[in-house]
Write a protein that holds these residues in place. Structure first.
Motif, PDB file in Angstrom:
ATOM      1  N   VAL A  31       0.845  -1.204   0.000  1.00 39.40           N
ATOM      2  CA  VAL A  31       0.000   0.000   0.000  1.00 39.40           C
ATOM      3  C   VAL A  31       0.880   1.254   0.000  1.00 39.40           C
ATOM      4  N   LEU A  32       1.950   1.221   0.821  1.00 39.66           N
ATOM      5  CA  LEU A  32       2.863   2.366   0.893  1.00 39.66           C
ATOM      6  C   LEU A  32       3.488   2.643  -0.487  1.00 39.66           C
ATOM      7  N   GLY A  33       3.995   1.592  -1.113  1.00 32.20           N
ATOM      8  CA  GLY A  33       4.618   1.744  -2.435  1.00 32.20           C
ATOM      9  C   GLY A  33       3.627   2.260  -3.461  1.00 32.20           C
ATOM     10  N   SER A  34       2.417   1.687  -3.447  1.00 38.41           N
ATOM     11  CA  SER A  34       1.399   2.097  -4.420  1.00 38.41           C
ATOM     12  C   SER A  34       0.979   3.546  -4.222  1.00 38.41           C
ATOM     13  N   CYS A  35       0.862   3.951  -2.930  1.00 40.85           N
ATOM     14  CA  CYS A  35       0.464   5.341  -2.645  1.00 40.85           C
ATOM     15  C   CYS A  35       1.505   6.309  -3.204  1.00 40.85           C
ATOM     16  N   LEU A  36       2.782   6.019  -2.962  1.00 37.89           N
ATOM     17  CA  LEU A  36       3.842   6.906  -3.456  1.00 37.89           C
ATOM     18  C   LEU A  36       3.858   6.942  -4.989  1.00 37.89           C
ATOM     19  N   TYR A  37       3.691   5.764  -5.579  1.00 31.97           N
ATOM     20  CA  TYR A  37       3.656   5.656  -7.043  1.00 31.97           C
ATOM     21  C   TYR A  37       2.538   6.545  -7.599  1.00 31.97           C
ATOM     22  N   LEU A  38       1.379   6.451  -6.941  1.00 31.40           N
ATOM     23  CA  LEU A  38       0.207   7.217  -7.383  1.00 31.40           C
ATOM     24  C   LEU A  38       0.424   8.725  -7.198  1.00 31.40           C
ATOM     25  N   ILE A  39       0.997   9.092  -6.052  1.00 32.92           N
ATOM     26  CA  ILE A  39       1.245  10.524  -5.775  1.00 32.92           C
ATOM     27  C   ILE A  39       2.192  11.105  -6.839  1.00 32.92           C
ATOM     28  N   ILE A  40       3.252  10.358  -7.159  1.00 34.07           N
ATOM     29  CA  ILE A  40       4.220  10.855  -8.161  1.00 34.07           C
ATOM     30  C   ILE A  40       3.535  10.967  -9.530  1.00 34.07           C
ATOM     31  N   GLU A  41       2.656  10.012  -9.836  1.00 33.43           N
ATOM     32  CA  GLU A  41       1.947  10.078 -11.124  1.00 33.43           C
ATOM     33  C   GLU A  41       1.029  11.306 -11.171  1.00 33.43           C
ATOM     34  N   ILE A  42       0.365  11.609 -10.048  1.00 34.27           N
ATOM     35  CA  ILE A  42      -0.514  12.788 -10.007  1.00 34.27           C
ATOM     36  C   ILE A  42       0.326  14.056 -10.186  1.00 34.27           C
ATOM     37  N   ILE A  43       1.471  14.104  -9.490  1.00 33.32           N
ATOM     38  CA  ILE A  43       2.370  15.275  -9.627  1.00 33.32           C
ATOM     39  C   ILE A  43       2.800  15.420 -11.092  1.00 33.32           C
ATOM     40  N   GLU A  44       3.137  14.290 -11.731  1.00 32.77           N
ATOM     41  CA  GLU A  44       3.574  14.328 -13.132  1.00 32.77           C
ATOM     42  C   GLU A  44       2.466  14.863 -14.043  1.00 32.77           C
ATOM     43  N   ARG A  45       1.244  14.406 -13.778  1.00 30.68           N
ATOM     44  CA  ARG A  45       0.126  14.861 -14.629  1.00 30.68           C
ATOM     45  C   ARG A  45      -0.169  16.347 -14.431  1.00 30.68           C
ATOM     46  N   LEU A  46       0.053  16.831 -13.212  1.00 32.45           N
ATOM     47  CA  LEU A  46      -0.189  18.258 -12.954  1.00 32.45           C
ATOM     48  C   LEU A  46       0.956  19.121 -13.493  1.00 32.45           C
ATOM     49  N   ALA A  47       2.183  18.665 -13.266  1.00 30.21           N
ATOM     50  CA  ALA A  47       3.347  19.475 -13.648  1.00 30.21           C
ATOM     51  C   ALA A  47       3.660  19.380 -15.139  1.00 30.21           C
ATOM     52  N   CYS A  48       3.261  18.299 -15.775  1.00 32.87           N
ATOM     53  CA  CYS A  48       3.592  18.099 -17.203  1.00 32.87           C
ATOM     54  C   CYS A  48       2.303  17.964 -18.013  1.00 32.87           C
ATOM     55  N   ARG A  49       1.399  18.906 -17.814  1.00 34.87           N
ATOM     56  CA  ARG A  49       0.091  18.840 -18.484  1.00 34.87           C
ATOM     57  C   ARG A  49       0.226  18.735 -20.000  1.00 34.87           C
ATOM     58  N   TRP A  50       1.237  19.421 -20.522  1.00 31.89           N
ATOM     59  CA  TRP A  50       1.434  19.452 -21.975  1.00 31.89           C
ATOM     60  C   TRP A  50       1.646  18.065 -22.575  1.00 31.89           C
ATOM     61  N   LYS A  51       2.084  17.123 -21.736  1.00 33.83           N
ATOM     62  CA  LYS A  51       2.334  15.772 -22.241  1.00 33.83           C
ATOM     63  C   LYS A  51       1.039  14.999 -22.450  1.00 33.83           C
TER      64      LYS A  51
END
Lengths: 264, 243
Positions: free
Chosen positions: A221-241
């Protein structure tokens, strides 16, 4: 589709549990229902270990990111620095970082800092090499574009190098979560026990597998949560992608244009 | 006035040294439109980048209004082959990039230029959402945003389909006539050079040397492509490039 994937994993786990029990005559691998009921039963205690591990892992990721990313960018973008530092990196990088664990205990002692340092150093090299590679792949046209508009060296970093390398570095960070979890386990189970999921799993596995698997579930659960958080950050910070047409179609169109351009 | 005096550009050192431009001298008066044409890889882009202050010259000098070019100058805008748009910036952010970097134009935006070029409705989009023709127009908007006295263009319409290319050429011509900037175009497309340039400088294979300068006094009309003079210039260019 996600539900199907989780369902399939649960089914395979159950099958493995049954098979091991049939072959070995004892339920060494508890089935998912038993593991989940252990999670509920052990709730507060497991939660305490979860937070200790989460804190160590997040701190290590932040240290590795803010040290490895800028340094990797500098090395990848500044040729002389690259010539000076890259040979050192390539000599040190292939050495398994586990080899440094003992040295880190000697340097940092047996307290909390060493556990964070073990994970941070492993991730640091991963991110450093990724950032250097990403900086080297920056399209010269983008740099020329800013230079020709009178951009300074700092403005090239601000408007080209940072945004161009952010998606690959966040992908690398996401991939590194698994590596971070592995090193967290090593860090927590080395030296004196000071809490954390790693040490909890190691200690309970010896006498009773169900609580240990509750701990493994918590790690997942810990690993998945971090994975998900980083993916959300990526989608917000790299919207152009994530806008426009399918990336594959765009790449195919560019290849076709280059071919046409070469023909003309 | 942009003046080139015996300009030579070399890359590398020792045995890997390559001479890209060899002893080029040229005067480009303010407001003139001039094209540099030559075979692919002959050194015309290198020469343009040297004028833009991006590639240092080995010998000779380049003067803009009698001042030697030492680096990029704000009064000279460069349009790159693929428009040079930054994929992580929206259309408006890309068009405003030169204004943002220079900080000499507080409060000024490229909004009006974007509207004039028909890009008003796509300001918030990213380059990946635009057609190739639109991307080139965003590149033009960025270049125009600072009202440059010279517009340097490196094969700005390469790899576009014929219809889009001609439409944007028409727009270039209109903008050049309207704004009066010096237009310096690098291209390997003879029709583009004949349509947009008052003088066409034909360059040799690498290293680039001036082979011939073709005068094109009748250009400047949208229907020039169907004119006999246009075909005459094309024929002269073909002859110079084949020689």
């Amino acid at each position: 589709m996600y539900a199907l994937s989780v369902g399939l994993l649960v089914a395979l786990w159950t099958l493995a549990s049954v098979l091991i029990e049939v072959v070995r005559g004892r339920a060494y691998l508890p089935n998912p229902i038993v593991a989940l009921s252990e999670v509920v039963r052990l709730g507060p205690m497991l939660f305490r270990h979860f937070w200790i591990s989460a804190w160590r892992l997040v701190l290590a990721i932040l240290i590795a990111f803010f040290a490895g990313y800028p340094l990797g960018l500098l090395i990848g973008h500044e040729r002389k620095l690259d010539q000076l530092i890259s040979p050192m990196i390539y000599l040190v990088y292939p050495i398994p970082q586990v080899a440094f664990v003992l040295l880190l205990f000697i340097v940092f002692g047996i307290g909390e800092p060493v556990k964070v340092a073990i994970v941070a150093i492993a991730l640091f090299f991963q991110l450093l090499v990724s950032a250097r590679g990403a900086a080297k792949l920056i399209e010269q046209e983008h740099v020329t574009s800013v230079l020709s508009a009178g951009g300074s060296r700092w403005q090239i970093y601000r408007h080209v190098v940072l945004p161009a390398t952010l998606p690959p570095i966040l992908t690398s960070l996401r991939v590194s979560v698994g590596l971070g979890m592995a090193f967290l386990y090593i860090a927590e189970t080395s030296g004196p026990a000071r809490g954390g999921l790693g040490v909890y799993v190691k200690e309970t596995m010896v006498y009773s597998p169900p609580p240990a698997f509750a701990g493994i579930l918590a790690m997942a659960v810990l690993g998945s949560c971090l994975y998900l958080i980083i993916e959300i950050i990526e989608r917000l910070a790299c919207r152009w992608k994530y806008v426009g047409r399918n990336a594959l179609l765009v790449a195919a169109e560019r290849a076709l244009q280059r071919w046409r351009s070469n023909r003309s | 006035m942009i003046s080139l005096r015996h300009v030579t550009v070399e890359y590398g050192t020792g045995s890997t040294m390559v001479r890209a431009v060899d002893d080029v001298s040229l005067d480009i008066p303010p407001g003139e439109s001039l094209a540099l044409i030559g075979p692919s890889g002959c050194g015309k882009t290198t020469l343009l980048f040297s004028i833009a202050g991006l590639t240092p010259i080995t010998a000779g000098e380049i003067l803009v209004h009698d001042v030697p070019v030492k680096g990029p100058r704000r009064e000279m805008a460069l349009i790159l082959q693929n428009a040079g748009l930054l994929p992580w910036k929206t259309v408006a952010q890309n068009a405003n990039l030169s204004l943002l970097l220079s900080k000499q134009y507080p409060g000024r935006t490229a909004d009006a230029v974007l509207d004039d070029l028909g890009l008003g409705t796509v300001k918030r989009r990213y380059p990946s959402e635009l057609s190739e023709g639109m991307k080139r127009r965003v590149g033009i908007a960025r270049a125009l945003s600072t009202s440059p006295s010279a517009m340097l263009m490196d094969e700005p319409l390469a790899s576009l389909d014929t219809l889009t290319r001609e439409r944007i050429q028409d727009q270039f011509l209109e903008l050049w006539q309207q704004h009066g900037f010096t237009l310096l175009l690098v291209t390997h497309d003879m029709e583009e050079a004949a349509f947009l340039a008052q003088r066409i400088v034909v360059l040799s294979e690498r290293p680039a040397r001036i082979v011939q300068i073709v005068e094109n006094p009748h250009m400047g009309r949208q229907d020039y492509r169907s004119d006999d003079a246009f075909r005459g210039v094309l024929s002269e260019l073909r002859g110079a490039l084949m020689s």
